[in-house]
Every structure is written in C-alpha cells, then in structure tokens.
Motif scaffolding. Sequence first.
Motif, PDB file in Angstrom:
ATOM      1  N   ALA A   1       0.255  14.981  11.467  1.00 34.03           N
ATOM      2  CA  ALA A   1      -0.671  16.084  11.203  1.00 34.03           C
ATOM      3  C   ALA A   1      -1.361  16.520  12.490  1.00 34.03           C
ATOM      4  O   ALA A   1      -1.546  17.729  12.739  1.00 34.03           O
ATOM      5  N   MET A   2      -1.729  15.559  13.324  1.00 38.80           N
ATOM      6  CA  MET A   2      -2.384  15.893  14.591  1.00 38.80           C
ATOM      7  C   MET A   2      -1.440  16.655  15.520  1.00 38.80           C
ATOM      8  O   MET A   2      -1.808  17.670  16.112  1.00 38.80           O
ATOM      9  N   PHE A   3      -0.229  16.159  15.641  1.00 39.91           N
ATOM     10  CA  PHE A   3       0.718  16.827  16.535  1.00 39.91           C
ATOM     11  C   PHE A   3       1.086  18.212  16.007  1.00 39.91           C
ATOM     12  O   PHE A   3       1.314  19.141  16.791  1.00 39.91           O
ATOM     13  N   THR A   4       1.121  18.355  14.689  1.00 37.45           N
ATOM     14  CA  THR A   4       1.384  19.670  14.098  1.00 37.45           C
ATOM     15  C   THR A   4       0.325  20.670  14.536  1.00 37.45           C
ATOM     16  O   THR A   4       0.644  21.819  14.892  1.00 37.45           O
ATOM     17  N   GLN A   5      -0.939  20.244  14.521  1.00 37.96           N
ATOM     18  CA  GLN A   5      -2.008  21.143  14.961  1.00 37.96           C
ATOM     19  C   GLN A   5      -1.847  21.519  16.433  1.00 37.96           C
ATOM     20  O   GLN A   5      -2.088  22.660  16.822  1.00 37.96           O
ATOM     21  N   ALA A   6      -1.419  20.565  17.255  1.00 41.63           N
ATOM     22  CA  ALA A   6      -1.192  20.878  18.665  1.00 41.63           C
ATOM     23  C   ALA A   6      -0.091  21.923  18.824  1.00 41.63           C
ATOM     24  O   ALA A   6      -0.218  22.868  19.616  1.00 41.63           O
ATOM     25  N   VAL A   7       0.986  21.772  18.059  1.00 40.47           N
ATOM     26  CA  VAL A   7       2.082  22.740  18.128  1.00 40.47           C
ATOM     27  C   VAL A   7       1.591  24.125  17.682  1.00 40.47           C
ATOM     28  O   VAL A   7       1.902  25.139  18.315  1.00 40.47           O
ATOM     29  N   LEU A   8       0.815  24.156  16.602  1.00 40.95           N
ATOM     30  CA  LEU A   8       0.303  25.433  16.099  1.00 40.95           C
ATOM     31  C   LEU A   8      -0.663  26.099  17.078  1.00 40.95           C
ATOM     32  O   LEU A   8      -0.864  27.317  17.028  1.00 40.95           O
ATOM     33  N   HIS A   9      -1.257  25.287  17.980  1.00 42.81           N
ATOM     34  CA  HIS A   9      -2.172  25.821  18.994  1.00 42.81           C
ATOM     35  C   HIS A   9      -1.509  25.828  20.374  1.00 42.81           C
ATOM     36  O   HIS A   9      -2.170  25.668  21.396  1.00 42.81           O
TER      37      HIS A   9
ATOM     38  N   GLY B   1       0.311  23.781  22.012  1.00 35.77           N
ATOM     39  CA  GLY B   1       0.204  22.589  22.833  1.00 35.77           C
ATOM     40  C   GLY B   1      -1.205  22.229  23.259  1.00 35.77           C
ATOM     41  O   GLY B   1      -1.392  21.266  24.020  1.00 35.77           O
ATOM     42  N   ASP B   2      -2.204  22.946  22.771  1.00 37.53           N
ATOM     43  CA  ASP B   2      -3.588  22.704  23.167  1.00 37.53           C
ATOM     44  C   ASP B   2      -4.148  21.495  22.415  1.00 37.53           C
ATOM     45  O   ASP B   2      -4.509  21.582  21.240  1.00 37.53           O
ATOM     46  N   LYS B   3      -4.239  20.363  23.096  1.00 39.33           N
ATOM     47  CA  LYS B   3      -4.742  19.137  22.483  1.00 39.33           C
ATOM     48  C   LYS B   3      -6.195  19.283  22.047  1.00 39.33           C
ATOM     49  O   LYS B   3      -6.596  18.824  20.961  1.00 39.33           O
ATOM     50  N   GLY B   4      -6.999  19.943  22.874  1.00 39.32           N
ATOM     51  CA  GLY B   4      -8.411  20.133  22.552  1.00 39.32           C
ATOM     52  C   GLY B   4      -8.600  20.903  21.264  1.00 39.32           C
ATOM     53  O   GLY B   4      -9.464  20.562  20.440  1.00 39.32           O
ATOM     54  N   ALA B   5      -7.789  21.938  21.066  1.00 35.11           N
ATOM     55  CA  ALA B   5      -7.890  22.739  19.845  1.00 35.11           C
ATOM     56  C   ALA B   5      -7.498  21.908  18.625  1.00 35.11           C
ATOM     57  O   ALA B   5      -8.090  22.053  17.548  1.00 35.11           O
ATOM     58  N   ALA B   6      -6.510  21.047  18.798  1.00 40.85           N
ATOM     59  CA  ALA B   6      -6.094  20.184  17.695  1.00 40.85           C
ATOM     60  C   ALA B   6      -7.207  19.209  17.320  1.00 40.85           C
ATOM     61  O   ALA B   6      -7.502  18.998  16.137  1.00 40.85           O
ATOM     62  N   ILE B   7      -7.845  18.600  18.324  1.00 37.50           N
ATOM     63  CA  ILE B   7      -8.954  17.676  18.059  1.00 37.50           C
ATOM     64  C   ILE B   7     -10.108  18.422  17.396  1.00 37.50           C
ATOM     65  O   ILE B   7     -10.742  17.906  16.460  1.00 37.50           O
ATOM     66  N   ASP B   8     -10.389  19.637  17.852  1.00 41.08           N
ATOM     67  CA  ASP B   8     -11.472  20.429  17.255  1.00 41.08           C
ATOM     68  C   ASP B   8     -11.217  20.683  15.772  1.00 41.08           C
ATOM     69  O   ASP B   8     -12.155  20.668  14.961  1.00 41.08           O
ATOM     70  N   TYR B   9      -9.947  20.901  15.407  1.00 42.41           N
ATOM     71  CA  TYR B   9      -9.635  21.127  13.997  1.00 42.41           C
ATOM     72  C   TYR B   9     -10.030  19.905  13.172  1.00 42.41           C
ATOM     73  O   TYR B   9     -10.663  20.030  12.106  1.00 42.41           O
ATOM     74  N   PHE B  10      -9.695  18.720  13.647  1.00 45.14           N
ATOM     75  CA  PHE B  10      -9.990  17.515  12.875  1.00 45.14           C
ATOM     76  C   PHE B  10     -11.475  17.168  12.903  1.00 45.14           C
ATOM     77  O   PHE B  10     -11.988  16.527  11.976  1.00 45.14           O
TER      78      PHE B  10
END
Length: 350
Positions: free
Chosen positions: A182-190, A192-201
């Motif tokens: 789920a975390m890596f999916t968010q990074a792909v949707l953003h 590759g932005d890891k920060g954006a993925a962490i912000d989602y969670f």
Amino acid sequence: MMSKRSQGKRALAVAMAATALVAMSGCGKVDSSKGSGTVSIACSQQEDFCQAVTKAFAKDTGIKTTYVRLGAGEVLARLATNPGEFDVWAGGQAENHLLADDKGMIEHYAPKGAGDLAADYKDDKGAWTGFYTDSIAFCSNTAELGKKGVKPPVSWADLLDNKLKGAVAMPHPATAGVGYMAMFTQAVLHNGDKGAAIDYFKQLNPNVMQYSKSAATGTEQAGRGEVSVAIALDSDCQKAIKAGYPDLKTTYPTEGTGYEVGAISVLKGARSIKNAKAFADWMMTTQAQNLYAEVPSYAAPTNPKAKIGDGVPRQDKVKKVDWNVRQAADARDAFIKSFESDIASSSSAK
C-alpha cells in the motif's frame, strides 16, 4: 515347452507393453517415483493453503514436509537470525524474495515449468518464481458503512473521510507485505515521491483502528463489524465473504492499485537442496496450482493451464499501477523506517 514362434510373439508383446508404459509415463505431470528425506517450508500464504500444499506434496513424492506459517516480514527476520531453518520460502511478494537474495539467502533456481510463465511472473536470474497473483483492494462492511452514511470507498482519498475515524484496518508494513505494498502504491501514484506517500498515511492514521500483524486480520475485523473498511488483498476479502461474512464487499481504487506476484524461492543452506528444488518444481505444475481452485485461496494461479476457481477476482479487470519489483524491494527499508518513526509511533492504533 513354448515354440520359437510363441516365444517370439511373447517377446513382441512384452516389448510393446513396455513401450506403452514409457509413453504413458511421459504424459504425467508429476513424477510418480517416491523421494525420501524432508523439506521445511516457510509459508507466507493462507493457513489452509499451506496445509493443502504440504500435504499434497508429501503424498505425491513421499518426502516428509513441514511448514511454518509466517508473514513476509517475519520470514525475512527469521532468515537473518536463523539461516538454515527453512529449505524453501513459498508465498509473499516477489520483492521480499529479492531482498532475501540481496542478502545472499537465495539459491538461484528456475523451476521446471517456469518457461511457461509470463515475464513479470519470474526473475530472469532465478531468484524467485511467481505461483499466484492478487491485488490490493478495499474490503468494506456495507452494513457498518451504512450506519455512518458512507458508501464503499472507490478511491484512496475516500479512506480519509472523517466519518471513518478509527474505522479502518491496515496491515503493518513491517510484518505483512500488503501494508508495504500500500505504501509503495502511494509512491507510484505520486510519481515516486516518498514524502507524498508518507503524508498520505499521516492523514490516514487517525482513521486506522489497528495496524495488524497479518494481512487477513483486517478482513476478519471488517467481517465482524469491528472496523468498517480494511486495506486488504482482494483474495483475502473474497475468502472472508465465502467464509460467512455476507456484508463484505470488495472495491478497488479508481486511481490504480498495487498487486503482488506471490513467489517461491529455494533457500541457501537448504538441508536437502534436492528436495527443495523438487518442491519448487512441483509448485509450478498444473496439479499443484489447481489447489487454488480446490482449497480455495481466491488468488489467481500463474500457470496458464491451471483452473481459475469460482469467485476468484478477475485480475485482468483490475486497474493496476506500474509495478517495478526491483524498485519496490529497494525502497522497502526506508519506507518502513519512516512509517515506524513518523506514523506508527504517534498512532493511537493498537
């Protein structure tokens, strides 16, 4: 005494029978000869599937087979602290097998039958071979959502609804591969932005009732009404529905979702490398992969000749993100550290 002519006829008949037996033996999918010794499996699949697979393999081969049911993160930890404990790792996302390979834990081996698989279902170096596939979905209790006036989610943004505070279940990324997926999916949707993925969670965190140890725990909680929605594999949600939770419904995020290729690897230091490879070979057979239809586990087999069980989610109908196994493997440790320091440590979820 038998005449020479009779002897000739008998010899011909014996030869023809032997030829027929050889021809018949070549048509079988599994070698009927019995092996010996033992093989120990780290099984990152549903419990009943682990039981069915090990029992069937032992019956077919005569090899004594044992298993321990462990999540992908747990297997990686066990392999690091107790190398040689297992001979084969069956199940868990392919990227986790790559991580084990990076640490020298994998004996490269391409099982018999791997040549029939699609390119994204196998590693070209033999580090892992896929034997099932499924996707991340939202597993919702429609009755519980109805009480909140919320429809089943169809986007990742839907999970952030304030009405779902404390009503979402998610597997912990460190112990269950689905959580990390789920975390890596968010990074792909953003992009590759890891920060954006962490912000989602971080935004999702107040809505999470529990970060569970196992991927299937959330679907059971949703089925019992303890949570309204679980981030889960579609196969686990379907299994819970069939197990007697009719209020559950599977939906997918319209933005796209992550998916797994469940893999098998032969482990370095296997006590019997011959039996370990025999198990990997067997798992690629149509007979073994038909167990998905018979148990069932509701994941889709990778063998194109295997049966698709009733109720198995159609993977070709799911909108999936572009999934790079190597990139997912490389990003795992950093994502999990960020999750534990920035999200789980400040969470009220138990």
